[in-house]
Scaffold this motif. Structure first.
Motif, short mmCIF file in Angstrom:
data_model
loop_
_atom_site.label_atom_id
_atom_site.label_comp_id
_atom_site.label_asym_id
_atom_site.label_seq_id
_atom_site.Cartn_x
_atom_site.Cartn_y
_atom_site.Cartn_z
N GLY A 64 0.82 -1.21 0.00
CA GLY A 64 0.00 0.00 0.00
C GLY A 64 0.85 1.26 0.00
O GLY A 64 0.60 2.19 -0.78
N ILE A 65 1.87 1.28 0.85
CA ILE A 65 2.78 2.44 0.90
C ILE A 65 3.52 2.60 -0.42
O ILE A 65 3.60 3.69 -0.98
N PHE A 66 4.07 1.49 -0.93
CA PHE A 66 4.85 1.55 -2.16
C PHE A 66 4.00 1.96 -3.37
O PHE A 66 4.50 2.62 -4.28
N LEU A 67 2.72 1.58 -3.39
CA LEU A 67 1.85 1.98 -4.50
C LEU A 67 1.70 3.50 -4.55
O LEU A 67 1.75 4.10 -5.62
N VAL A 68 1.55 4.11 -3.39
CA VAL A 68 1.42 5.57 -3.34
C VAL A 68 2.73 6.23 -3.76
O VAL A 68 2.73 7.17 -4.56
N GLY A 106 -1.97 1.18 4.26
CA GLY A 106 -0.67 1.63 3.75
C GLY A 106 -0.84 2.76 2.75
O GLY A 106 -0.10 3.75 2.79
N ARG A 107 -1.84 2.63 1.88
CA ARG A 107 -2.10 3.69 0.90
C ARG A 107 -2.57 4.96 1.59
O ARG A 107 -2.16 6.06 1.23
N LYS A 108 -3.43 4.83 2.59
CA LYS A 108 -3.99 6.00 3.27
C LYS A 108 -2.94 6.74 4.11
O LYS A 108 -3.09 7.92 4.38
N MET A 109 -1.91 6.02 4.54
CA MET A 109 -0.87 6.66 5.35
C MET A 109 -0.19 7.82 4.62
O MET A 109 0.21 8.79 5.25
N LEU A 110 -0.05 7.68 3.33
CA LEU A 110 0.70 8.68 2.56
C LEU A 110 -0.18 9.61 1.74
O LEU A 110 0.32 10.44 1.00
#
Length: 122
Positions: free
Chosen positions: A48-52, A117-121
């Motif tokens: 999720g983080i890496f996608l953002v 993970g996506r929402k974090m960034l």
């Protein structure tokens, strides 16, 4: 070049998974396959983080980033085959409730971890 990134990232991810499994298995025998769940949850969160992060890059850089981090590291770190094997073993031992719980928890929470993970960034 991306094939090399996938290769290197996959090795790193597999070593991380091995380390987590080794660390968790130092504790007394568990009925629930917690090491696989922990690896898959962490890998899903990282995806999720890496996608953002990838979406914020220039396309030329994003391809290499995806090859190393998402396909390589997270692919080597998460483990669907071990998840399937452990569930089959639980079912063969007649531990159907634990197997079904593991399937529901793993699938549901891994999707949630990608989302978080996506929402974090964002």
């Amino acid at each position: 070049m991306n094939i090399l990134y996938v290769f290197l990232g996959g090795g790193i991810g597999s070593l991380i998974r091995f380390g987590i499994t080794h660390l968790i298995h130092k504790f007394p025998k568990q009925v629930f396959p917690i090491a696989t769940l922990a690896s898959n949850l962490l890998a899903s969160f990282l995806v999720g983080i890496f996608l953002v992060l990838m979406m914020r890059m220039k396309p030329a850089n994003a391809e290499s980033f995806q090859a190393f981090w998402i396909i390589g590291v997270c692919g080597g770190f998460s483990t669907f085959s071990t998840f399937a094997k452990e569930n089959m073993e639980l079912m063969e031992r007649g531990q159907w409730i634990i197997a079904v719980l593991n399937i529901l928890i793993s699938v549901g929470f891994c999707i949630l971890m990608v989302y978080l993970g996506r929402k974090m960034l964002v």
